[in-house]
Design a protein around this motif. Structure first.
Motif, short mmCIF file in Angstrom:
data_model
loop_
_atom_site.label_atom_id
_atom_site.label_comp_id
_atom_site.label_asym_id
_atom_site.label_seq_id
_atom_site.Cartn_x
_atom_site.Cartn_y
_atom_site.Cartn_z
N HIS A 132 -6.73 -1.21 -37.77
CA HIS A 132 -6.01 -2.45 -38.01
C HIS A 132 -6.94 -3.66 -37.95
O HIS A 132 -6.50 -4.80 -38.13
CB HIS A 132 -4.89 -2.62 -36.98
CG HIS A 132 -3.84 -1.55 -37.07
ND1 HIS A 132 -3.64 -0.63 -36.07
CD2 HIS A 132 -2.96 -1.25 -38.05
CE1 HIS A 132 -2.66 0.19 -36.43
NE2 HIS A 132 -2.24 -0.15 -37.62
N SER A 154 -0.08 -0.55 -34.14
CA SER A 154 -1.05 -1.04 -33.18
C SER A 154 -0.42 -1.24 -31.80
O SER A 154 -1.11 -1.19 -30.78
CB SER A 154 -1.66 -2.36 -33.66
OG SER A 154 -0.66 -3.38 -33.73
N ASP A 193 0.96 -4.86 -39.28
CA ASP A 193 -0.19 -3.97 -39.14
C ASP A 193 -0.78 -3.59 -40.49
O ASP A 193 -2.00 -3.55 -40.66
CB ASP A 193 0.22 -2.70 -38.37
CG ASP A 193 0.39 -2.94 -36.89
OD1 ASP A 193 -0.10 -3.97 -36.39
OD2 ASP A 193 1.01 -2.09 -36.22
N ARG A 196 -2.78 -6.41 -41.95
CA ARG A 196 -4.10 -6.46 -41.32
C ARG A 196 -5.00 -5.36 -41.88
O ARG A 196 -6.19 -5.56 -42.12
CB ARG A 196 -3.97 -6.31 -39.80
CG ARG A 196 -3.27 -7.47 -39.10
CD ARG A 196 -3.33 -7.27 -37.58
NE ARG A 196 -2.62 -8.34 -36.89
CZ ARG A 196 -1.45 -8.19 -36.26
NH1 ARG A 196 -0.86 -7.01 -36.26
NH2 ARG A 196 -0.87 -9.19 -35.65
N PHE A 197 -4.43 -4.18 -42.05
CA PHE A 197 -5.17 -3.05 -42.59
C PHE A 197 -5.71 -3.37 -43.99
O PHE A 197 -6.90 -3.19 -44.28
CB PHE A 197 -4.27 -1.81 -42.64
CG PHE A 197 -4.89 -0.60 -43.28
CD1 PHE A 197 -5.64 0.28 -42.54
CD2 PHE A 197 -4.72 -0.36 -44.64
CE1 PHE A 197 -6.22 1.40 -43.13
CE2 PHE A 197 -5.29 0.76 -45.24
CZ PHE A 197 -6.04 1.64 -44.48
#
Length: 359
Positions: A132, A154, A193, A196-197
């Motif tokens: 992440h 996460s 998440d 972010r990934f």
């Protein structure tokens, strides 16, 4: 680099009876269904001449754990790239392959590297850290692979364990059969998440590079309460509540425990990729995986669940082996008694091939 509070834990390490290495056959059955898709994706979509720079090709497997599945995946990828290279008729030499095996810092990298294939055709490196967040330098990765790891969040959504929230999930350890507010909280955390990934990978993957992602996912319109993994988590929660009634586990401890796993729908995945805007969807397919009858597969399902969740459970409830063993013995019995539930269950994966756009 962005800092993200990570609360999830690695799969069980080692090679013992409860290890992930010896209890990942269910994941392997899902992986087998994707092998031909990954090969086809590389043959059709990978631009060898454009991507190979300095005679080096860099691959990462995100969420590799310590089992044999990661090595099978990497071997397939390397062989497909070699075949693609040969089919191009290029005079350039085969690239050297660098493979980065990534998982949580608590992952058992010792067991992973002790079992590396001796005849491998790549250089291997361990990369501890959450996917992440950023893991690699900019524009350094040619191909990203991940299998079964992306639904692991996460962290548990904060509102789910807040006694003052409408999303407080007392009496359950997952969103299965919970009020809609709980599921929406999980859905929101998954969206954060995944964004972010995608943002991290957009920095790391070269232009034209590929991401081959496969993970448990609901077909659009299917109920989450019949999804096999969710059913197993629901039964695990039921086993914990039985132990509360017997005074074996503190009720307040169960009320504050939730599993950070969210099985999204395929529609949600498409929306998140399009919202991010850094990748194109080159291919997307939903794949089924066999369901064992409860009486036949109760121990297999229980051991797989234990291999994936024991670290979380020990961190929250303590390291009492007697309690842990009792919990999973109860889970095995509940699965064995749940033929009718499993008959209505399904298990599906989504395979998504993404290509990094030009900025």
């Amino acid at each position: 680099m962005e800092k993200v509070a990570i609360e999830s834990f690695a799969m069980n390490g080692g090679v013992g009876d409860n290890s992930y290495a010896n209890n990942s056959s269910l994941q392997r059955s899902g992986f087998e269904a994707t092998r031909s898709l990954i090969h086809e994706a590389i043959m059709e979509k990978l631009d060898i001449k454009h991507l190979t720079s300095g005679n080096s090709f860099r691959i990462t497997d995100l969420g590799c754990s310590a089992g044999p599945n990661t090595f099978a995946a990497v071997q397939d990828i390397v062989e497909a790239i070699e075949q693609k290279h040969q089919s191009e008729g290029t005079q350039l030499p085969l690239p050297e392959f660098h493979v980065y095996f990534n998982d949580q810092v608590s992952n058992d990298f010792n067991t992973l590297f002790a079992s590396l294939p001796l005849e491998r055709r790549y250089f291997a490196t361990g990369v501890p850290g959450s996917f992440h967040t950023r893991l690699f330098p900019e524009k350094s990765i040619n191909l990203v692979h991940s299998f079964a790891a992306l639904p692991w969040l996460s962290k548990v959504p904060e509102e789910v364990v807040n006694i003052h929230s409408l999303c407080w999930n007392k009496g359950r350890i997952h969103y299965t059969n919970a009020p809609v507010e709980v599921k929406e909280a999980y859905k929101g955390q998954f969206a954060k998440d995944m964004m972010r990934f995608f943002n991290a990978r957009a920095k790391e993957v070269v232009h034209g590079g590929l991401m081959a992602l496969c993970f448990p996912c609901l077909p659009d319109g299917q109920p989450n309460s019949h999804f096999l993994i969710n059913v197993l988590f629901d039964l695990l929660g039921s086993a914990l509540m039985d132990m509360v009634q017997m005074g074996r586990v503190d009720e307040a401890k169960v009320a504050s425990f939730n599993i950070p796993f969210y099985a999204s729908s395929t529609k949600e995945v498409v929306t998140l990729v399009e919202t991010n805007g850094r990748f194109t969807i080159e291919r997307m397919e939903t794949l089924g995986s066999p369901i064992l009858q409860a009486r036949e597969g109760s121990e297999c399902y229980s051991k797989t669940t234990r291999a994936c969740t024991e670290g979380l459970i020990r961190e929250h409830f303590g390291h009492d082996d007697e309690i842990i063993n009792e919990l999973f013995d109860r889970l095995t019995k509940k699965i064995s008694d749940s033929d009718s539930i499993l008959e209505e269950s399904y298990m599906t994966y989504v395979f998504v091939l993404l290509k990094r756009k030009e900025d």
